[in-house]
Design an enzyme around this catalytic site. Structure first.
Site, PDB file in Angstrom:
ATOM      1  N   THR A 166       0.908  -1.285   0.002  1.00 46.95           N
ATOM      2  CA  THR A 166      -0.001  -0.082   0.149  1.00 46.95           C
ATOM      3  C   THR A 166       0.867   1.254   0.010  1.00 46.95           C
ATOM      4  O   THR A 166       2.045   1.297  -0.203  1.00 46.95           O
ATOM      5  CB  THR A 166      -1.210   0.015   1.146  1.00 46.95           C
ATOM      6  OG1 THR A 166      -1.967   1.010   0.935  1.00 46.95           O
ATOM      7  CG2 THR A 166      -0.396  -0.010   2.464  1.00 46.95           C
ATOM      8  N   LYS A 216       3.503   1.587  -4.071  1.00 53.54           N
ATOM      9  CA  LYS A 216       2.745   0.801  -5.201  1.00 53.54           C
ATOM     10  C   LYS A 216       3.581   0.888  -6.330  1.00 53.54           C
ATOM     11  O   LYS A 216       3.962  -0.163  -7.263  1.00 53.54           O
ATOM     12  CB  LYS A 216       1.286   1.174  -5.280  1.00 53.54           C
ATOM     13  CG  LYS A 216       0.477   0.763  -4.082  1.00 53.54           C
ATOM     14  CD  LYS A 216      -0.981   1.058  -4.376  1.00 53.54           C
ATOM     15  CE  LYS A 216      -1.944   0.721  -3.402  1.00 53.54           C
ATOM     16  NZ  LYS A 216      -3.311   0.875  -3.614  1.00 53.54           N
ATOM     17  N   ASN A 244      -0.338  -3.868  -6.197  1.00 55.92           N
ATOM     18  CA  ASN A 244      -0.647  -3.890  -4.678  1.00 55.92           C
ATOM     19  C   ASN A 244      -0.766  -5.381  -4.195  1.00 55.92           C
ATOM     20  O   ASN A 244      -0.867  -5.620  -2.838  1.00 55.92           O
ATOM     21  CB  ASN A 244      -2.153  -3.178  -4.510  1.00 55.92           C
ATOM     22  CG  ASN A 244      -3.165  -4.220  -4.901  1.00 55.92           C
ATOM     23  OD1 ASN A 244      -3.062  -5.275  -5.739  1.00 55.92           O
ATOM     24  ND2 ASN A 244      -4.407  -4.064  -4.370  1.00 55.92           N
ATOM     25  N   ASP A 258      -7.063  -3.842  -7.252  1.00 54.73           N
ATOM     26  CA  ASP A 258      -7.997  -2.543  -7.019  1.00 54.73           C
ATOM     27  C   ASP A 258      -9.032  -2.578  -8.033  1.00 54.73           C
ATOM     28  O   ASP A 258     -10.264  -2.455  -7.776  1.00 54.73           O
ATOM     29  CB  ASP A 258      -7.175  -1.416  -6.978  1.00 54.73           C
ATOM     30  CG  ASP A 258      -6.322  -1.373  -5.631  1.00 54.73           C
ATOM     31  OD1 ASP A 258      -6.810  -1.918  -4.639  1.00 54.73           O
ATOM     32  OD2 ASP A 258      -5.391  -0.505  -5.525  1.00 54.73           O
ATOM     33  N   GLY A 304      -5.971  10.128  -8.975  1.00 54.67           N
ATOM     34  CA  GLY A 304      -4.778   9.517  -8.141  1.00 54.67           C
ATOM     35  C   GLY A 304      -4.702   8.135  -8.239  1.00 54.67           C
ATOM     36  O   GLY A 304      -5.031   7.643  -9.409  1.00 54.67           O
TER      37      GLY A 304
HETATM   38  P1  ATR Z   1      -4.843   8.131  -4.267  1.00 55.81           P
HETATM   39  O1  ATR Z   1      -3.687   7.607  -4.681  1.00 55.81           O
HETATM   40  O2  ATR Z   1      -5.285   7.140  -2.813  1.00 55.81           O
HETATM   41  O3  ATR Z   1      -6.150   8.087  -5.110  1.00 55.81           O
HETATM   42  P2  ATR Z   1      -4.049  10.823  -4.031  1.00 55.81           P
HETATM   43  O4  ATR Z   1      -2.985  10.284  -5.243  1.00 55.81           O
HETATM   44  O5  ATR Z   1      -3.701  11.545  -3.006  1.00 55.81           O
HETATM   45  O6  ATR Z   1      -4.858   9.451  -3.606  1.00 55.81           O
HETATM   46  O7  ATR Z   1      -5.374  11.396  -4.854  1.00 55.81           O
HETATM   47  C1  ATR Z   1      -6.325  12.003  -3.980  1.00 55.81           C
HETATM   48  C2  ATR Z   1      -7.341  12.666  -4.897  1.00 55.81           C
HETATM   49  O8  ATR Z   1      -8.199  13.534  -4.031  1.00 55.81           O
HETATM   50  C3  ATR Z   1      -6.935  13.674  -6.158  1.00 55.81           C
HETATM   51  O9  ATR Z   1      -7.707  13.425  -7.245  1.00 55.81           O
HETATM   52  C4  ATR Z   1      -7.050  15.140  -5.473  1.00 55.81           C
HETATM   53  O10 ATR Z   1      -6.948  15.912  -6.421  1.00 55.81           O
HETATM   54  P3  ATR Z   1      -5.522  16.499  -6.714  1.00 55.81           P
HETATM   55  O11 ATR Z   1      -4.846  15.787  -8.007  1.00 55.81           O
HETATM   56  O12 ATR Z   1      -5.908  17.939  -7.235  1.00 55.81           O
HETATM   57  O13 ATR Z   1      -4.572  16.877  -5.640  1.00 55.81           O
HETATM   58  C5  ATR Z   1      -8.278  14.958  -4.804  1.00 55.81           C
HETATM   59  N1  ATR Z   1      -8.478  15.699  -3.759  1.00 55.81           N
HETATM   60  C6  ATR Z   1      -7.935  15.632  -2.563  1.00 55.81           C
HETATM   61  N2  ATR Z   1      -8.351  16.849  -1.666  1.00 55.81           N
HETATM   62  C7  ATR Z   1      -9.060  17.530  -2.520  1.00 55.81           C
HETATM   63  C8  ATR Z   1     -10.112  18.585  -2.347  1.00 55.81           C
HETATM   64  N3  ATR Z   1     -10.097  19.513  -1.310  1.00 55.81           N
HETATM   65  N4  ATR Z   1     -10.859  19.074  -3.412  1.00 55.81           N
HETATM   66  C9  ATR Z   1     -10.679  18.452  -4.661  1.00 55.81           C
HETATM   67  N5  ATR Z   1     -10.006  17.296  -4.873  1.00 55.81           N
HETATM   68  C10 ATR Z   1      -9.327  16.966  -3.785  1.00 55.81           C
END
Ligand code: ATR
Length: 294
Positions: free
Chosen positions: A79, A83, A104, A119, A147
């Site tokens: 995790t 990854k 993963n 996933d 993400g």
């Molecule tokens: P993961 O790999 O678990 O999917 P991540 O890479 O941290 O986690 O992605 C989190 C997602 O939530 C991203 O799409 C992020 O947007 P950004 O690419 O612009 O950072 C989104 N996200 C997190 N906080 C946010 C907020 N306050 N408003 C809108 N989008 C948000």
């Protein structure tokens, strides 16, 4: 007796041990529910195995991956934030891992580190179970966020023939993701999510919005067409404001816990040799642990 030096992470022999040992690596790792899930299956299926949280800081990940074949483990889940490192280190990647670009789940075969990403398949299995007809006539899907989790969800939706719009706060990140998957995946800013949602057959939230302590997703539920499926990969709370809004409109909803449970099935089968089932008992167990049991 061999004179080979012990380069292992533990003192167990490198041959397949009597007690099959697996675990989950990450940093931090204390929050992981995977030991609860695999522990439940090990005990109900009466398998002589163990599954532990293994804290691996970023400075140690390369050493861990190199040593894995001689560690005494039969494999592990991977995790955040490892990854991509697992993807780079694996000896053999399957098509899912290659398409998603992250791993993963690792397991060993003849000393080789084999790898996949469960996933995306977990997301599919959960939807198939909750809304069995969901992909009978694939149309347009909206994925919120760009993400690692979004990558797995986009792969899954493409597998079932959906065209996918990815809307993200940082539009360039959505564009990078879309580029990976070709012309049927397009990138958008989060500002236009409301317009895209109105013409989508399924909407999947992969952002952290709606998670306990975060703001809710800014989406006008009144604009969604009847029958639009609302799916969230957030599972704390189980019913996010987005899912609550969809449910109030009478739309089918798919919560994030199912994906967590279903993604665990494939790893368990590789490590312990038995394909486990996602049951109501398991779901209740994890819900209770999350403080979500009703
Ligand atoms: P993961 O790999 O678990 O999917 P991540 O890479 O941290 O986690 O992605 C989190 C997602 O939530 C991203 O799409 C992020 O947007 P950004 O690419 O612009 O950072 C989104 N996200 C997190 N906080 C946010 C907020 N306050 N408003 C809108 N989008 C948000």
């Amino acid at each position: 007796m061999s004179d080979a030096p012990m380069t292992t992470l533990s003192n167990l022999p490198s041959s397949r041990p009597t007690v099959l040992r697996a675990g989950v690596i990450g940093w931090p790792i204390a929050h992981s529910r995977s030991p609860l899930i695999h522990g439940h299956w090990l005990s109900t299926l009466q398998i002589a195995g163990s599954y532990d949280r293994i804290a691996v800081p970023p400075s140690d990940i390369q050493r861990f991956l190199i040593d894995l074949p001689t560690s005494g483990l039969v494999g592990c889940n991977v995790t955040v934030p490892h990854k991509e490192a697992a993807f780079a280190a694996a000896d053999r990647l399957d098509d899912v891992a290659l398409a998603i670009g992250a791993v993963n789940t690792l397991w060993l075969e003849d000393g080789q580190r084999l790898a996949t990403n469960t996933d995306g398949p977990g997301f599919l299995a959960n939807l198939d179970e909750t809304v069995p007809t969901w992909s009978d006539r694939p149309g347009a899907a909206l994925v919120l966020g760009a993400g690692g989790a979004a990558r797995a969800v986009v792969w899954a939706l493409r597998e079932r023939g959906f065209t996918v719009r990815v809307a993200n706060r940082t539009r360039e990140r959505a564009a990078d993701l879309a580029d990976r998957f070709g012309p049927d995946v397009t990138a958008h800013s989060l500002n236009v999510a409301g317009d895209l949602a109105a013409e989508s057959a399924i909407i999947v939230n992969t952002t952290t919005l709606g998670m306990t302590g975060s703001e809710p997703l800014p989406l006008d539920m009144d604009r969604l067409a009847p029958g639009t499926i609302a799916s969230d990969i957030v599972y704390t709370p189980l019913i996010t404001p987005f899912l609550a809004g969809a449910r109030a409109r009478g739309l089918p909803i798919v919560d994030g816990l199912g994906m967590l449970l279903h993604q665990a099935v494939v790893g368990f089968a590789h490590w312990y040799g038995v394909t486990p089932k996602v049951t109501p008992d398991l779901r209740r167990l994890v819900l209770t642990d999350l403080g979500e049991a009703t």
